[in-house]
Write an enzyme that holds these catalytic residues in place. Structure first.
Site, PDB file in Angstrom:
ATOM      1  N   GLU A 100       0.855  -1.194   0.000  1.00  0.00           N
ATOM      2  CA  GLU A 100       0.000   0.000   0.000  1.00  0.00           C
ATOM      3  C   GLU A 100       0.893   1.247   0.000  1.00  0.00           C
ATOM      4  O   GLU A 100       2.046   1.207   0.447  1.00  0.00           O
ATOM      5  CB  GLU A 100      -0.908  -0.057   1.257  1.00  0.00           C
ATOM      6  CG  GLU A 100      -1.780   1.136   1.521  1.00  0.00           C
ATOM      7  CD  GLU A 100      -2.844   1.407   0.454  1.00  0.00           C
ATOM      8  OE1 GLU A 100      -2.466   1.516  -0.727  1.00  0.00           O
ATOM      9  OE2 GLU A 100      -4.016   1.561   0.818  1.00  0.00           O
ATOM     10  N   ASP A 104      -3.702   5.527   6.567  1.00  0.00           N
ATOM     11  CA  ASP A 104      -4.163   6.777   7.187  1.00  0.00           C
ATOM     12  C   ASP A 104      -5.106   6.415   8.349  1.00  0.00           C
ATOM     13  O   ASP A 104      -4.640   6.085   9.437  1.00  0.00           O
ATOM     14  CB  ASP A 104      -4.840   7.595   6.083  1.00  0.00           C
ATOM     15  CG  ASP A 104      -5.251   8.982   6.497  1.00  0.00           C
ATOM     16  OD1 ASP A 104      -4.683   9.504   7.460  1.00  0.00           O
ATOM     17  OD2 ASP A 104      -6.144   9.570   5.851  1.00  0.00           O
ATOM     18  N   PHE A 153      -1.378  16.058   4.223  1.00  0.00           N
ATOM     19  CA  PHE A 153      -1.707  15.441   2.939  1.00  0.00           C
ATOM     20  C   PHE A 153      -0.482  15.467   2.029  1.00  0.00           C
ATOM     21  O   PHE A 153       0.058  16.519   1.732  1.00  0.00           O
ATOM     22  CB  PHE A 153      -2.879  16.180   2.285  1.00  0.00           C
ATOM     23  CG  PHE A 153      -3.445  15.440   1.118  1.00  0.00           C
ATOM     24  CD1 PHE A 153      -4.386  14.432   1.308  1.00  0.00           C
ATOM     25  CD2 PHE A 153      -3.030  15.719  -0.171  1.00  0.00           C
ATOM     26  CE1 PHE A 153      -4.897  13.729   0.228  1.00  0.00           C
ATOM     27  CE2 PHE A 153      -3.529  15.012  -1.258  1.00  0.00           C
ATOM     28  CZ  PHE A 153      -4.469  14.013  -1.053  1.00  0.00           C
ATOM     29  N   ARG A 166       1.094  12.136  -9.338  1.00  0.00           N
ATOM     30  CA  ARG A 166       1.556  10.758  -9.102  1.00  0.00           C
ATOM     31  C   ARG A 166       2.964  10.518  -9.629  1.00  0.00           C
ATOM     32  O   ARG A 166       3.688   9.676  -9.140  1.00  0.00           O
ATOM     33  CB  ARG A 166       0.616   9.752  -9.790  1.00  0.00           C
ATOM     34  CG  ARG A 166      -0.753   9.627  -9.162  1.00  0.00           C
ATOM     35  CD  ARG A 166      -1.437   8.380  -9.700  1.00  0.00           C
ATOM     36  NE  ARG A 166      -2.882   8.388  -9.527  1.00  0.00           N
ATOM     37  CZ  ARG A 166      -3.517   7.992  -8.429  1.00  0.00           C
ATOM     38  NH1 ARG A 166      -2.837   7.568  -7.393  1.00  0.00           N
ATOM     39  NH2 ARG A 166      -4.838   8.023  -8.356  1.00  0.00           N
TER      40      ARG A 166
END
Ligand code: 5GP
Length: 182
Positions: A100, A104, A153, A166
Site C-alpha cells: 500500500e 491513514d 496530505f 503521481r
C-alpha cells in the site's frame, strides 16, 4: 481543483525513498526465504510506483496481482470501503504481501486484510511506504513500513491529488495558494 501554480515542498527525497526501499526488499526477501508461493498484491493506484521499485529488489520468486478500493462516505464519518477490483490469483495456501502507499485511518487496509484472510492464505503481511499513525481510527498490523509521517496530505511517488502529482519521484506536500483542501 488542480492549481497550476501549486508548489510542492519535498518531504522525502527520491534518494531516501530508494535507500529505504532497498532495506524493505532485503527484509521481505529474508522473511520469505522459505516461502513456496509469495503473492504480492498492490493496492491501486497509489502503490504502483512503490511496488515496481520494491519487487525489482525482492530476491525470492513473486506472483503479482492488484486490487482497488473506493470509499463511500462524506469525509466526516469513517468511510465504508467497497472493492472495485478484486485480485485474480487464488490466495489459498499462499504467503500474501499487501503493498500500500499509505495507511491513514486504517479502514482500507483493515477491510482488505479481513477479506484476504477469509481466503485461507498461509500468511498475510502488510507493507506500506507511509504510515500516518496519528490519524489511525482502526488498528492495522503493519509488518513493513517505509516512513512514519505527520498528519498532512502528501503527494508524489504514486500518491495523487485529484489524479495529479503521481509521477513525482519524491514524496511532497502541496503548498498551494488555493483555499481548497484535498
Ligand atoms: P485509509 O483507509 O487508511 O484512511 O486511507 C487509505 C487511502 O487514503 C490511501 O490508500 C490513499 O489513497 C488515501 N490517502 C490517505 N492519506 C493520503 C495522503 O496524505 N495523500 C494522498 N494522496 N492520499 C492519501
Amino acid at each position: 481543483m488542480w492549481n497550476a501554480n501549486a508548489r510542492v515542498r519535498v518531504l522525502i527525497p527520491a534518494e531516501a525513498l530508494s535507500a529505504r526501499i532497498s532495506e524493505l526488499a532485503a527484509e521481505i526477501s529474508r522473511d520469505h526465504a522459505q516461502t513456496e508461493r509469495l503473492v504480492v498484491v498492490g493496492v491501486l493506484k497509489g502503490s504502483v510506483l512503490f511496488l515496481a521499485d520494491l519487487v525489482k529488489q525482492i530476491t525470492v520468486p513473486v506472483e503479482l496481482d492488484f486490487c482497488q478500493t473506493a470509499s463511500y462516505g462524506s469525509g466526516q464519518e469513517p468511510g465504508e470501503i467497497h472493492l472495485k477490483k478484486d485480485v485474480e490469483l487464488p490466495l489459498r495456501g499462499a504467503d500474501v504481501l499487501v503493498v500500500e502507499d499509505i495507511v491513514d485511518t486504517g479502514w482500507t487496509l483493515r477491510t482488505l486484510l479481513d477479506l484476504f484472510r477469509h481466503r485461507r492464505p498461509r500468511s498475510v503481511r502488510l507493507c506500506t511506504l507511509l504510515d500516518k499513525a496519528e490519524a489511525r481510527e482502526v488498528e492495522v498490523p503493519i509488518d513493513y513500513c517505509g516512513f512514519r509521517i505527520p498528519r498532512q496530505f502528501v503527494v508524489g511517488y504514486g500518491l495523487d491529488w485529484g489524479e495529479r502529482y503521481r509521477q513525482l519521484p519524491y514524496i511532497g506536500v502541496v503548498e498551494s495558494a488555493s483555499e481548497e483542501i484535498p
